[in-house]
Design a protein around this motif. Structure first.
Motif, mmCIF file in Angstrom:
data_model
loop_
_atom_site.group_PDB
_atom_site.id
_atom_site.type_symbol
_atom_site.label_atom_id
_atom_site.label_comp_id
_atom_site.label_asym_id
_atom_site.label_seq_id
_atom_site.Cartn_x
_atom_site.Cartn_y
_atom_site.Cartn_z
ATOM 1 N N UNK A 1 0.833 -1.190 0.000
ATOM 2 C CA UNK A 1 0.000 0.000 0.000
ATOM 3 C C UNK A 1 0.874 1.248 0.000
ATOM 4 N N UNK A 2 0.568 2.198 -0.862
ATOM 5 C CA UNK A 2 1.275 3.477 -0.875
ATOM 6 C C UNK A 2 0.440 4.499 -0.124
ATOM 7 N N UNK A 3 1.055 5.153 0.839
ATOM 8 C CA UNK A 3 0.366 6.117 1.689
ATOM 9 C C UNK A 3 0.850 7.527 1.350
ATOM 10 N N UNK A 4 -0.095 8.476 1.265
ATOM 11 C CA UNK A 4 0.266 9.838 0.893
ATOM 12 C C UNK A 4 -0.640 10.844 1.580
ATOM 13 N N UNK A 5 -0.015 11.877 2.138
ATOM 14 C CA UNK A 5 -0.771 12.979 2.733
ATOM 15 C C UNK A 5 0.065 14.236 2.522
ATOM 16 N N UNK A 6 -0.334 15.039 1.538
ATOM 17 C CA UNK A 6 0.474 16.174 1.105
ATOM 18 C C UNK A 6 0.746 17.199 2.213
ATOM 19 N N UNK B 1 1.207 17.010 5.411
ATOM 20 C CA UNK B 1 2.226 16.584 6.386
ATOM 21 C C UNK B 1 3.515 16.120 5.718
ATOM 22 N N UNK B 2 3.476 15.932 4.402
ATOM 23 C CA UNK B 2 4.649 15.421 3.696
ATOM 24 C C UNK B 2 4.765 13.913 3.739
ATOM 25 N N UNK B 3 3.692 13.231 4.157
ATOM 26 C CA UNK B 3 3.743 11.782 4.269
ATOM 27 C C UNK B 3 3.791 11.120 2.895
ATOM 28 N N UNK B 4 4.833 10.325 2.687
ATOM 29 C CA UNK B 4 4.944 9.424 1.545
ATOM 30 C C UNK B 4 5.542 8.132 2.101
ATOM 31 N N UNK B 5 4.811 7.050 1.988
ATOM 32 C CA UNK B 5 5.271 5.817 2.612
ATOM 33 C C UNK B 5 4.829 4.602 1.817
ATOM 34 N N UNK B 6 5.631 3.545 1.930
ATOM 35 C CA UNK B 6 5.292 2.240 1.362
ATOM 36 C C UNK B 6 5.053 1.279 2.514
ATOM 37 N N UNK C 1 5.437 -7.348 8.289
ATOM 38 C CA UNK C 1 5.162 -6.181 7.481
ATOM 39 C C UNK C 1 6.310 -5.198 7.589
ATOM 40 N N UNK C 2 6.225 -4.114 6.864
ATOM 41 C CA UNK C 2 7.231 -3.051 6.943
ATOM 42 C C UNK C 2 6.629 -1.774 6.397
ATOM 43 N N UNK C 3 6.975 -0.664 7.035
ATOM 44 C CA UNK C 3 6.504 0.639 6.579
ATOM 45 C C UNK C 3 7.716 1.558 6.448
ATOM 46 N N UNK C 4 8.049 1.912 5.227
ATOM 47 C CA UNK C 4 9.210 2.773 4.969
ATOM 48 C C UNK C 4 8.714 4.157 4.584
ATOM 49 N N UNK C 5 9.044 5.139 5.405
ATOM 50 C CA UNK C 5 8.664 6.522 5.154
ATOM 51 C C UNK C 5 9.785 7.238 4.419
ATOM 52 N N UNK C 6 9.435 7.964 3.369
ATOM 53 C CA UNK C 6 10.397 8.838 2.718
ATOM 54 C C UNK C 6 10.522 10.114 3.536
ATOM 55 N N UNK C 7 11.733 10.617 3.643
ATOM 56 C CA UNK C 7 11.934 11.854 4.403
ATOM 57 C C UNK C 7 11.221 13.015 3.715
#
Length: 344
Positions: free
Chosen positions: A16-21, A23-28, A78-84
């Protein structure tokens, strides 16, 4: 990157790709397996290219599945990797917003996913996540140090198999990466009298550790692959041992706290080179065990020691490499428990 081929080859359930502009959230968020229970997803925050973040989430989640299974936990991986975020997270309010946004995005997945801290993420960050979703393992204290101590205990059990004795006094250990886990491992090894050579991508961390402990040799991360040693301990961010570097290794045992330090090709190269490899999911599980159970750090580390001892005993009995034995043991538990709800 052929994402569906990658998922199919590893047996993943979801990505799942997570995005919230705002807050800057971009995550896999990768879910490898929920056969044994909800997927524990370690949350990482690192400056990474998007493709590397995706690959990292897939590899890490598979490792978590095997780790939980081998440790006897009723969780999947599972794993959740957040982009800075481009603006960074130095502002405490921005950091709160980032992790609360993550919690809100993960809330619908709560029955299947449980988040906990990993590299670059603190217990306080998970506390922010917990304000928005019940899908957390709770706030855990210093799991990195617990993991580091567990790696030390697991290394002793592996050394008995690979080096003929579990005593590490005088044993030459090369540690690649001295962040929280690598540093803790180095402290325990130094206390026992091991001869340490360390390296880190941030050279000042290696120099600071050498100044603090004394008697350590410091090399560059590239030169460390050429140093004669008994044990090579990868404690970095993943895939730190490239297949082309394996012929340069002058060790008898690879055992460290890093998740997936070797690719499957690298594992084959290590086997061909006659080097014993104790896989990450067997030796770095103490932090997860302590976080997911009521065990003390010492009890969690002894669980790792017992698991590694069991792996090496079977490996010796069957004449097979420990990393293959460990994987098969984990997969067997998943298969057996997964079949409990099925008819004869």
């Amino acid at each position: 990157m052929q994402i569906f081929e990658e998922m199919q080859s590893r047996g993943h359930e979801a990505l799942t790709l997570l995005h919230h502009a705002p807050s800057g959230l971009k995550a896999a968020l990768a879910v490898h397996s929920t056969v044994l229970g909800p997927a524990i997803a370690g949350v990482r925050l690192r400056p990474l290219p998007e493709e590397e973040a995706l690959r990292g989430a897939l590899a890490l989640s598979e490792s978590l599945t095997l780790k939980a299974a081998l440790a006897g936990l009723n969780y999947g991986g599972g794993a959740c990797v957040l982009l800075m975020p481009e603006a960074g997270v130095d502002d405490p309010h921005a950091r709160e917003a980032l992790f609360r946004a993550l919690g809100r995005q993960v809330r619908p997945l709560a029955p299947r996913v449980v988040l906990t801290e990993d590299i670059g993420v603190t217990p306080g960050d998970i506390a922010f996540v917990a304000q928005e979703t019940p899908a957390t393992l709770g706030v855990n204290t210093d799991t990195s140090r617990v993991t580091g101590y567990g790696v030390y205990r697991g290394m002793k059990a592996a050394a008995r198999f690979a080096l003929g004795s579990e005593s590490l006094r005088g044993v030459r250990v090369a540690i690649l990466g001295v962040g929280a886990v690598g540093r803790t491992l180095a402290e325990h090894l130094h206390r026992e009298g091991a001869r340490l050579t360390v390296a880190d991508a941030r050279s000042e961390r290696a120099e600071d550790l050498a100044d603090e402990l004394g008697g350590l040799s410091v090399l560059s991360t590239e030169d460390l692959f050429d140093v004669p040693c008994d044990v090579f301990a990868p404690c970095g961010y993943g895939h730190s041992i490239r297949s082309a570097q394996v012929p340069r290794l002058q060790c008898r045992l690879i055992a460290g706290g890093e998740h997936h330090p070797l690719s499957r090709t690298g594992e084959a190269a290590v086997k061909e080179a006659g080097i014993v490899y104790m896989p990450d999911f067997a030796i770095n599980a103490a932090g997860l065990i302590a976080a997911a159970s009521s065990l003390t750090p010492e009890q969690a580390a002894e669980r790792v020691y017992a698991t590694v001892s069991r792996i090496t005993a079977v490996a010796e009995q069957l004449g097979k490499p420990p990393h293959l034995v460990a994987r098969r043991m984990a997969e067997r538990r998943i298969d057996l428990i997964g079949n409990l709800g099925r008819g004869a």
